[in-house]
Design a protein around this motif. Structure first.
Motif, PDB file in Angstrom:
ATOM      1  N   GLY A 127      -8.082  11.758   5.268  1.00  0.00           N
ATOM      2  CA  GLY A 127      -7.026  10.765   5.083  1.00  0.00           C
ATOM      3  C   GLY A 127      -7.360   9.701   4.055  1.00  0.00           C
ATOM      4  N   CYS A 128      -8.516   9.765   3.415  1.00  0.00           N
ATOM      5  CA  CYS A 128      -8.866   8.766   2.396  1.00  0.00           C
ATOM      6  C   CYS A 128      -8.113   9.100   1.107  1.00  0.00           C
ATOM      7  N   PHE A 129      -7.562   8.054   0.486  1.00  0.00           N
ATOM      8  CA  PHE A 129      -6.770   8.257  -0.728  1.00  0.00           C
ATOM      9  C   PHE A 129      -7.565   8.047  -2.005  1.00  0.00           C
ATOM     10  N   CYS A 130      -8.871   7.927  -1.892  1.00  0.00           N
ATOM     11  CA  CYS A 130      -9.639   7.633  -3.107  1.00  0.00           C
ATOM     12  C   CYS A 130      -9.691   8.866  -4.021  1.00  0.00           C
ATOM     13  N   TYR A 131     -10.040   8.631  -5.271  1.00  0.00           N
ATOM     14  CA  TYR A 131     -10.101   9.704  -6.255  1.00  0.00           C
ATOM     15  C   TYR A 131     -11.051  10.814  -5.808  1.00  0.00           C
ATOM     16  N   CYS A 132     -12.187  10.438  -5.271  1.00  0.00           N
ATOM     17  CA  CYS A 132     -13.183  11.428  -4.848  1.00  0.00           C
ATOM     18  C   CYS A 132     -12.638  12.307  -3.721  1.00  0.00           C
ATOM     19  N   CYS A 133     -12.116  11.670  -2.678  1.00  0.00           N
ATOM     20  CA  CYS A 133     -11.624  12.447  -1.520  1.00  0.00           C
ATOM     21  C   CYS A 133     -10.389  13.279  -1.860  1.00  0.00           C
ATOM     22  N   GLN A 134      -9.585  12.810  -2.799  1.00  0.00           N
ATOM     23  CA  GLN A 134      -8.391  13.541  -3.186  1.00  0.00           C
ATOM     24  C   GLN A 134      -8.730  14.780  -4.025  1.00  0.00           C
ATOM     25  N   ILE A 149     -17.016   5.255  -6.159  1.00  0.00           N
ATOM     26  CA  ILE A 149     -15.553   5.129  -6.081  1.00  0.00           C
ATOM     27  C   ILE A 149     -15.116   5.140  -4.617  1.00  0.00           C
ATOM     28  N   HIS A 150     -15.607   6.126  -3.865  1.00  0.00           N
ATOM     29  CA  HIS A 150     -15.211   6.214  -2.453  1.00  0.00           C
ATOM     30  C   HIS A 150     -15.716   5.008  -1.649  1.00  0.00           C
ATOM     31  N   ASN A 151     -16.997   4.676  -1.824  1.00  0.00           N
ATOM     32  CA  ASN A 151     -17.588   3.606  -0.998  1.00  0.00           C
ATOM     33  C   ASN A 151     -16.952   2.253  -1.274  1.00  0.00           C
TER      34      ASN A 151
HETATM   35 ZN    ZN Z   1     -12.613   8.573  -0.267  1.00  0.00          ZN
END
Ligand code: ZN
Length: 411
Positions: A346-353, A377-379
């Motif tokens: 459910g994280c919307f960050c660039y890495c998780c996406q 980026i994520h952290n």
């Molecule tokens: Zn993330």
């Protein structure tokens, strides 16, 4: 133009409000509780100006440390246009602290006339006049006043603590006088530093005396590290902030763990640093703690299976890097090599996406630089999102629920 802090409410000691009228453009605002953007010389670690843009909710105020800038002051003096233009971020708002929260400086070098800071070129002794001359070329929006905070070692005498308060007050008076005479620093806000170690009467004296001076805000110094027990820290914080006027922001240095952040907010602290997500990135870890305080049974079920690495029965020999907390997972671990899910569901960050745990694991194992970029980026986004969640919880009177969730994840 003076910075203004408008409080919208105070719930159980937590202050919700907004800072306005600061920075060169005077159109900037910052909600509290909040954090600063941790930088190395003005740049977010591992990120370029463009990759930082991918991160959501980046704090308005960037933290730079004087220890990194002091070596450059002659170059800056020649340059004449201040640090913002020099680092290529003319729009940003800059807070200049004395030390980098991540590097420890040697102790025992301060005296009545000068404070030592440690840059790339070694030790630099700063008297008030030199300190203010450097601030004059940096032209920060906010800056930590020169102070003698060199009493972290724990086993310091009351006499040494008293001296640190006396010195810090006299540095403050001297710096305020110099600021008065400096046309370049009329727009800059000086943050008064509250010292006093673990001695209550000295803490109170430092707070009361600093509050009498025309400072823009207060820095609660000396609460980093483990020289004091947590109980002592929290008790001191509550008593000290009670002495401070309500209409000026309170910053704290060296507090980064989400559980500790929550406890400090409850004791009237407004602004934190963001070195914590940087440290997590440096150890090859990803923040995974939950800060969703809305009851959500489906998510709770996932969370039960999805523990962090601390406290889990180990099935491999590598226990993770030093200093790892229960708010993160170590992606270098073998168990992630076939985990094709995002770092956090459910994280919307660039890495998780765009990428999986397995991919970041692979980048870490092969020592690719991209690993740190993606983790940063994520952290950052996860951490900045946590502060948004704190403010929303305050707005919705749900801060107790949020605190319960955060504390339940601390081991
Ligand atoms: Zn993330």
């Amino acid at each position: 133009m003076k910075m203004k802090l408008s409080m919208s409410k105070i719930v159980g000691g937590c202050r919700l409000g907004i800072l306005t009228n600061f920075g060169k453009k005077e159109t900037q605002s910052m909600e509290i509780p909040g954090c600063l953007l941790y930088t190395k010389m003005g740049s977010a670690p591992h990120l370029t100006h463009d990759t930082l843009q991918m991160v959501q909710d980046v704090p308005v105020v960037a933290q730079l440390s004087l220890s990194a800038l002091a070596d450059l002051h002659e170059v800056l003096a020649e340059y004449k246009e201040g640090i913002r233009k020099f680092i290529g971020m003319p729009e940003s708002v800059v807070y200049c602290s004395l030390h980098d929260p991540v590097s420890c400086s040697p102790t025992g070098y301060n005296n009545n006339k000068a404070v030592s800071i440690w840059g790339c070129g070694g030790r630099m002794e700063l008297r008030a006049s030199k300190f203010m001359a450097i601030q004059q070329v940096i032209q920060p929006d906010w800056f930590q006043c020169l102070s003698d905070g060199d009493i972290l070692a724990g086993e310091v005498s009351k006499k040494r603590v008293r001296k640190s308060v006396d010195r810090s007050l006299s540095f403050l008076d001297e710096c305020l006088q110099l600021q008065d005479k400096s046309p370049e620093l009329q727009q800059s806000l000086m943050i008064g530093v509250i010292e006093g170690g673990n001695v209550l009467e000295e803490r109170l004296r430092s707070a009361r005396e600093t509050a009498k001076r025309p400072v823009g805000g207060f820095l609660l110094d000396g609460f980093q590290g483990s020289a004091m027990t947590k109980e002592t820290k929290l008790e001191l914080l509550a008593l000290v902030t009670a002495e401070l006027p309500e209409d000026k922001p309170r910053l704290i240095h060296g507090i980064g763990r989400p559980d500790e952040v929550m406890e400090c907010i409850e004791r009237g602290v407004d602004i934190f640093e963001s070195f914590f997500p940087y440290l997590v990135t440096e150890r090859g870890c990803a923040l995974t703690f939950n800060y969703d305080y809305h009851p959500n049974p489906e998510r709770a079920a996932i969370k039960e299976n999805e523990q962090t690495d601390v406290g889990r029965k180990e099935d491999e020999t590598f226990n993770g890097p030093q200093g790892i907390t229960s708010f993160e997972i170590c992606l270098e671990k073998k168990r992630y090599q076939d985990d094709f899910g995002p770092l956090v569901d459910g994280c919307f960050c660039y890495c998780c996406q765009n990428h999986s745990r397995a991919y970041v694991h692979h980048l870490l194992i092969t020592k690719e630089m991209l690993a740190k970029v993606l983790l940063m980026i994520h952290n950052f986004q996860h951490y900045f999102g946590f502060f948004c969640s704190v403010r929303n919880a305050l707005k919705e009177d749900m801060v107790d629920q949020l605190k319960k969730i955060i504390i339940s994840q601390s081991l």
